[in-house]
Design a protein around this motif. Structure first.
Motif, PDB file in Angstrom:
ATOM      1  N   ILE A   1       0.838  -1.192   0.000  1.00 63.03           N
ATOM      2  CA  ILE A   1       0.000   0.000   0.000  1.00 63.03           C
ATOM      3  C   ILE A   1       0.876   1.245   0.000  1.00 63.03           C
ATOM      4  O   ILE A   1       1.686   1.446   0.902  1.00 63.03           O
ATOM      5  CB  ILE A   1      -0.916   0.006   1.240  1.00 63.03           C
ATOM      6  CG1 ILE A   1      -1.684  -1.314   1.344  1.00 63.03           C
ATOM      7  CG2 ILE A   1      -1.852   1.197   1.189  1.00 63.03           C
ATOM      8  CD1 ILE A   1      -2.693  -1.550   0.260  1.00 63.03           C
ATOM      9  N   TYR A   2       0.729   2.070  -1.002  1.00 60.86           N
ATOM     10  CA  TYR A   2       1.492   3.311  -1.081  1.00 60.86           C
ATOM     11  C   TYR A   2       0.538   4.491  -1.008  1.00 60.86           C
ATOM     12  O   TYR A   2      -0.592   4.435  -1.487  1.00 60.86           O
ATOM     13  CB  TYR A   2       2.279   3.404  -2.391  1.00 60.86           C
ATOM     14  CG  TYR A   2       3.249   2.277  -2.635  1.00 60.86           C
ATOM     15  CD1 TYR A   2       3.945   1.682  -1.584  1.00 60.86           C
ATOM     16  CD2 TYR A   2       3.489   1.822  -3.924  1.00 60.86           C
ATOM     17  CE1 TYR A   2       4.848   0.659  -1.814  1.00 60.86           C
ATOM     18  CE2 TYR A   2       4.398   0.802  -4.161  1.00 60.86           C
ATOM     19  CZ  TYR A   2       5.066   0.217  -3.113  1.00 60.86           C
ATOM     20  OH  TYR A   2       5.955  -0.795  -3.353  1.00 60.86           O
TER      21      TYR A   2
ATOM     22  N   VAL B   1       1.018   9.031  -1.145  1.00 62.57           N
ATOM     23  CA  VAL B   1       1.998  10.123  -1.218  1.00 62.57           C
ATOM     24  C   VAL B   1       1.717  11.171  -0.158  1.00 62.57           C
ATOM     25  O   VAL B   1       2.430  12.155  -0.056  1.00 62.57           O
ATOM     26  CB  VAL B   1       2.025  10.769  -2.623  1.00 62.57           C
ATOM     27  CG1 VAL B   1       2.388   9.736  -3.666  1.00 62.57           C
ATOM     28  CG2 VAL B   1       0.707  11.441  -2.959  1.00 62.57           C
TER      29      VAL B   1
ATOM     30  N   ASN C   1       0.159  11.939   4.082  1.00 61.12           N
ATOM     31  CA  ASN C   1       0.196  11.327   5.402  1.00 61.12           C
ATOM     32  C   ASN C   1      -1.047  10.475   5.616  1.00 61.12           C
ATOM     33  O   ASN C   1      -2.152  10.993   5.596  1.00 61.12           O
ATOM     34  CB  ASN C   1       0.262  12.402   6.481  1.00 61.12           C
ATOM     35  CG  ASN C   1       1.619  13.078   6.484  1.00 61.12           C
ATOM     36  OD1 ASN C   1       2.563  12.570   5.868  1.00 61.12           O
ATOM     37  ND2 ASN C   1       1.718  14.212   7.145  1.00 61.12           N
ATOM     38  N   GLY C   2      -0.839   9.196   5.838  1.00 63.62           N
ATOM     39  CA  GLY C   2      -1.989   8.319   6.086  1.00 63.62           C
ATOM     40  C   GLY C   2      -2.847   8.189   4.840  1.00 63.62           C
ATOM     41  O   GLY C   2      -2.446   8.536   3.735  1.00 63.62           O
ATOM     42  N   TYR C   3      -4.048   7.653   5.031  1.00 66.98           N
ATOM     43  CA  TYR C   3      -4.973   7.475   3.913  1.00 66.98           C
ATOM     44  C   TYR C   3      -6.167   8.391   4.124  1.00 66.98           C
ATOM     45  O   TYR C   3      -6.717   8.437   5.219  1.00 66.98           O
ATOM     46  CB  TYR C   3      -5.478   6.026   3.854  1.00 66.98           C
ATOM     47  CG  TYR C   3      -4.387   4.989   3.933  1.00 66.98           C
ATOM     48  CD1 TYR C   3      -3.246   5.107   3.154  1.00 66.98           C
ATOM     49  CD2 TYR C   3      -4.504   3.902   4.794  1.00 66.98           C
ATOM     50  CE1 TYR C   3      -2.253   4.156   3.224  1.00 66.98           C
ATOM     51  CE2 TYR C   3      -3.512   2.947   4.870  1.00 66.98           C
ATOM     52  CZ  TYR C   3      -2.380   3.080   4.087  1.00 66.98           C
ATOM     53  OH  TYR C   3      -1.403   2.152   4.159  1.00 66.98           O
TER      54      TYR C   3
END
Lengths: 269, 238
Positions: free
Chosen positions: A95-96, A98, A100-102
């Motif tokens: 899981i990437y 770009v 902070n966090g999702y």
């Protein structure tokens, strides 16, 4: 601390040399000390074998990693189904993001805007998307960093259907795609976007798309590397030229065909 | 008794801190739920990469220490009693008295010295090591060196991935990933062992252990150490 026995090569030779140089009181003691030292300097070099064995196996793993990876993934998934989705090494997604966090968005709050060169700008809810014609496909997900997840079932709406509903201007040749994570963008030519293997996905593995996978709605561009499959989709703008997306501004290829871009030679999806 | 010199303890502590930072940042990069909780992926990634660059340094610097080299050379060698030690660990009911195969010089010398072993069942169940390190500690040390080497090498391949071909990168990732799971298991085991032996822990923290502890866990080492100390004082007196 055992330096006095250091020069010896065999217990017997250093015993004698040692005894001659030491006061008699420690004769018995030295036997113990030297027998200890004797043990120290002989024996099987297991440590070296363990290290060399590990390094050798590791080197083999690097050289044949691709084949091994497939074999291990298949074995793990055959014996412990589900593990692959927990451990990325066992064939799961890595899981990437770009930012902070999702980012988080409920399906109730979700909106997909379709704007730019269109005759009917759309602001679609999650339910609106589900009312449009649904398309399903089971295809691999290939990342540009090398990992691949086989046979992922996807379903959702074809961009070609969305562009038709919105009345996209025939002259507009590109799409600019935006994520509600606030940072990520992508680009597709119109020709690429209307392929039958490109999807505005609302479901993955037969379930709603989870937050880390880009839910509630993400893009899935099957024939291209994963960075084209933008997560947390919020806006599709119809424009007349391609604007490079987030990773494309950072050196990745704009036309990210699997096996024919980014210097890679993966099997096409 | 001095068990570890300052140089060895600094090397151990630095390696331990780097290992923990690497494992925690790896978890934050690798396990989706933890990634979501921690966020800051670019920062976490940098911490992981640069800690990784530093990882071999504690061991390399430790090579300047004669005490470390001596310990490493002892820990690297197995003797009949080490195999016996492993067998005893694995057997469900430990034999009441240590038995060493009487093969060759080592075995014979080992037999001579069995008298230093505690004779009652509870103590012998502790399976004392013959030398300064038991077979488990020796394997842990060798595994650590091998793991640091491999993780550093595969990490470099992944970091400078543009310099290698796709297959090498995939292979390095494969090794890096699976070895991580093994390392986590070994590190947990290592910490668990230390957790159960406060004096072994303080030996690594302060550098010294009591003669009593050494006699129980590493009787030969204790004896040799004591004799050497005695020898030194003899020499001083003479």
């Amino acid at each position: 601390m055992f330096g006095l026995c250091k020069d010896s090569t065999s217990p017997s030779s250093h015993l004698s040399s040692d005894l001659s140089s030491r006061p008699p009181v420690s004769l018995a003691k030295c036997q113990n000390l030297c027998s200890y030292q004797g043990v120290n300097s002989h024996g099987t070099p297991v440590g070296r074998r363990v290290i060399l064995g590990m390094v050798g196996l590791g080197a083999l793993g690097v050289v044949f990693g691709r084949q091994l990876n497939t074999a291990v993934t298949d074995t793990v998934n055959a014996t412990l189904p589900g593990l692959g989705q927990i451990i990325p090494a066992a064939g799961g997604f890595r899981i990437y993001t770009v930012t902070n966090g999702y980012p988080e968005m409920s399906t109730a709050d979700y909106r997909l805007r379709i704007d730019g060169a269109v005759s009917r700008p759309l602001n679609l809810t999650f339910a609106d998307l589900n009312d449009l014609p649904q398309t399903s496909m089971t295809k691999d997900f290939q990342c540009v960093t090398g990992w691949r997840v086989d046979d992922v079932p996807w379903s959702g709406v074809l961009p070609s259907d969305l562009l038709e509903v919105a009345g996209a201007s025939p002259g507009a040749s590109a799409l600019s795609i935006t994520s509600f994570d606030g940072a990520y963008t992508e680009s597709l030519t119109r020709e690429q976007a209307v392929r039958p293997d490109v999807l505005v996905a609302t479901s993955m593995y037969g379930k709603p798309i989870t937050r880390e996978h880009g839910g509630p709605v993400r893009l899935y561009v099957a024939p291209m590397y994963g960075y084209k499959s933008l997560k947390w989709l919020s806006e599709i703008t119809v424009i007349d030229h391609v604007i490079p997306g987030y990773w494309e501004q950072r050196g990745y290829d704009i036309d990210a065909w699997i096996g024919e871009s980014n210097g890679r030679s993966d099997e096409p999806v | 008794m001095i068990r570890f010199t300052l140089a060895e303890r600094i090397a151990h502590r630095t390696l331990a801190v780097l290992m923990i930072v690497l494992i925690l940042t790896a978890a934050a990069l690798y396990i989706p739920d933890i990634s979501a909780l921690v966020g800051n992926r670019p920062l976490v990634k940098n911490i992981h990469s640069y800690s990784g660059f530093l990882l071999p340094l504690p061991l390399l610097f430790a090579l300047f220490s004669p005490a470390f080299r001596r310990d490493a050379s002892e820990a690297g060698r197995f003797h009949p009693h080490d195999w016996a030690w492993l067998r005893r660990r694995n057997s469900p009911s430990p034999s009441l008295s240590p038995t060493f195969p009487a093969t060759g010089k080592v075995g014979a010398e080992a037999d001579k010295s069995t008298s230093v072993y505690p004779s009652h069942p509870v103590e012998s169940a502790l399976a004392p090591a013959f030398g300064k390190f038991n077979a488990g500690q020796k394997l842990n040390a060798a595994f650590t060196v091998g793991a640091v080497t491999l993780m550093f090498a595969t990490g470099m391949i992944m970091f400078f991935s543009s310099l290698v071909n796709d297959n090498t990168r995939t292979g390095a990732t494969f090794v890096h990933d699976w070895l991580t799971l093994a390392i986590v298991a070994v590190v947990i085991g290592h910490i668990y062992k230390a957790y159960n032996d406060s004096e072994a822990r303080s030996g690594m923290r302060t550098g010294t252990v009591s003669y009593r502890w050494a006699k129980r866990h590493h009787p030969q080492w204790e004896q040799a150490y004591s004799n050497h100390e005695l020898g030194k004082s003899d020499t001083n007196r003479a």
